[in-house]
Design a protein around this motif. Sequence first.
Motif, PDB file in Angstrom:
ATOM      1  N   TRP A   1      79.342  11.947 -13.771  1.00  0.00           N
ATOM      2  CA  TRP A   1      80.000  11.464 -12.544  1.00  0.00           C
ATOM      3  C   TRP A   1      80.421  12.645 -11.673  1.00  0.00           C
TER       4      TRP A   1
ATOM      5  N   LEU B   1      79.032  13.187  -7.936  1.00  0.00           N
ATOM      6  CA  LEU B   1      79.936  13.023  -6.789  1.00  0.00           C
ATOM      7  C   LEU B   1      80.379  14.350  -6.187  1.00  0.00           C
TER       8      LEU B   1
ATOM      9  N   TYR C   1      84.977  13.406  -6.801  1.00  0.00           N
ATOM     10  CA  TYR C   1      85.296  12.991  -8.178  1.00  0.00           C
ATOM     11  C   TYR C   1      86.816  12.896  -8.345  1.00  0.00           C
TER      12      TYR C   1
ATOM     13  N   LEU D   1      88.315   9.779  -6.888  1.00  0.00           N
ATOM     14  CA  LEU D   1      87.891   8.476  -7.408  1.00  0.00           C
ATOM     15  C   LEU D   1      88.113   8.283  -8.907  1.00  0.00           C
ATOM     16  N   ILE D   2      88.067   9.369  -9.649  1.00  0.00           N
ATOM     17  CA  ILE D   2      88.034   9.230 -11.108  1.00  0.00           C
ATOM     18  C   ILE D   2      89.315   9.805 -11.711  1.00  0.00           C
TER      19      ILE D   2
ATOM     20  N   THR E   1      87.740   4.650 -12.997  1.00  0.00           N
ATOM     21  CA  THR E   1      87.657   4.868 -11.553  1.00  0.00           C
ATOM     22  C   THR E   1      88.642   3.933 -10.853  1.00  0.00           C
TER      23      THR E   1
ATOM     24  N   SER F   1      83.014   4.068  -5.718  1.00  0.00           N
ATOM     25  CA  SER F   1      82.284   5.082  -6.501  1.00  0.00           C
ATOM     26  C   SER F   1      80.777   4.911  -6.311  1.00  0.00           C
TER      27      SER F   1
END
Length: 418
Positions: free
Chosen positions: A123, A127, A132, A135-136, A199, A205
């Motif tokens: 991820w 991204l 990242y 979002l994560i 997320t 995402s």
Amino acid sequence: MTLAQHGAIIIGAGVAGLSTALYLQRAGISVAVIDPLPPAGGASFGNAGLLSPDTAVPIALPGMLRKVPGWLADPLGPLSIRPSYFPHALPWLMRWIGSGRMQRVMAISDAMRALHRDTLDCWKELLGPSVYGSLIRPSGQVQVWEQEAENASAQLERRLRERHGIRADPLTADDLRQMFPGIARQVTRGLLVPGNGYTVSPRRSVHTLGELFCQEGGVLINERAMKLIPRAEGGWMVMTNVANRSSGQVVVAAGAWSRQLLDPLGIKVPLETERGYHAMLFEPEVSLSLPISNKTRAFGMTPMEDGLRVAGTVEIAGLDAPPNEERAKILVQHARRMFPALKGEKVRYWMGFRPSTPDSLPILGGAPDRDGLYFVFGHGHFGMSGGPPSGRLVARMMTGQAPGIDPTPYAAQRFGAR
Ligand SMILES: Cc1cc2nc3c(=O)[nH]c(=O)nc-3n(C[C@H](O)[C@H](O)[C@H](O)COP(=O)(O)OP(=O)(O)OC[C@H]3O[C@@H](n4cnc5c(N)ncnc54)[C@H](O)[C@@H]3O)c2cc1C
């Protein structure tokens, strides 16, 4: 009709298709992704958002068959099968039961872990570090139970975690009350799995994967693939609702709909949809610092950027039956039982189609005996975690790079597909 030529064509703009597309595009191939819906219009829109490098526990486990009648009889239970659909699903269900034999469980678990362990790294790679970060959340995940004793499934899950060296810290009732103020008394024990994350928006995402893909030269085509036709001179023609598109390399990543494209080619894969639901609570009045999964009642709650998502349940009813919103309402009941202060007036109910194989492993790699045709589908309950590493694996296979992991356990050939 026109015949447009593309370096590679990917069918499906969910997490599986777009991850593959981005890895291929970055490897120097000019890629077109075909989907009638904008990115994240399928299961990738509404999942629980859990990103789990520790994924190593198959859905079918020994002894589960004994539990099925109880689940089916319980209107609040985690599984429902529409009676009219049962005969269609029976061959898949029989294979699902076969996958739950202990010997198979160990091999499946090893392959699950090998595929998913890099999910957060993939991820981040896809991204970029700053997106990242927005979002994560690599916060860990918590699992809880409403009974004191560890049942046989939980024991096996513990053994599988130990087999893979996955850290899991036990939580007492007091620990849980500190971490989740207001959690109900019947929740008596839990586990923190610190290596996992989530997320804050599955939709954003996957939508961002689509944006990055286009920024980097990829093309998103708003069409429906109707048929795949092998070309006499090699390669494939994708007949869509408005065009004929050809390429030497075509990837089927159409989630639960992938079988519809393969059946006419005579390629038989056991893909069924396990429909799942979410209730999105926009003003929940309860805030969680990390996701919590209730293993006794088989549902989970994830804090997201626009509210609290309660997700879960499996409904075997095929691709055509309308949603049964009662299944989503049950999730709200479960969540209120776990957090009595929870409000759920402003709510969205959603249903999505998990693309599921009977052995909990996706179908990845080249099609049997068909040059230039590849598969990236069948991620079932784990596609948000498995999509990016699957895309990386298949892109490597398509471009002649070392795959990084043994691709054999994910091949369509394991089901005898020809
Ligand atoms: C309730 C629920 C909770 C979940 N929670 C999690 C979780 O917490 N963590 C996790 O890892 N996974 C989770 N999942 C699973 C995950 O959402 C899926 O495995 C994943 O989204 C599958 O991605 P996909 O790209 O294969 O399919 P999809 O996202 O469904 O995308 C398939 C795409 O193919 C397109 N398509 C179909 N037919 C055609 C055609 N003929 N031509 C062109 N395009 C076509 C569709 O329009 C769609 O956009 C959950 C699923 C559900 C339902």
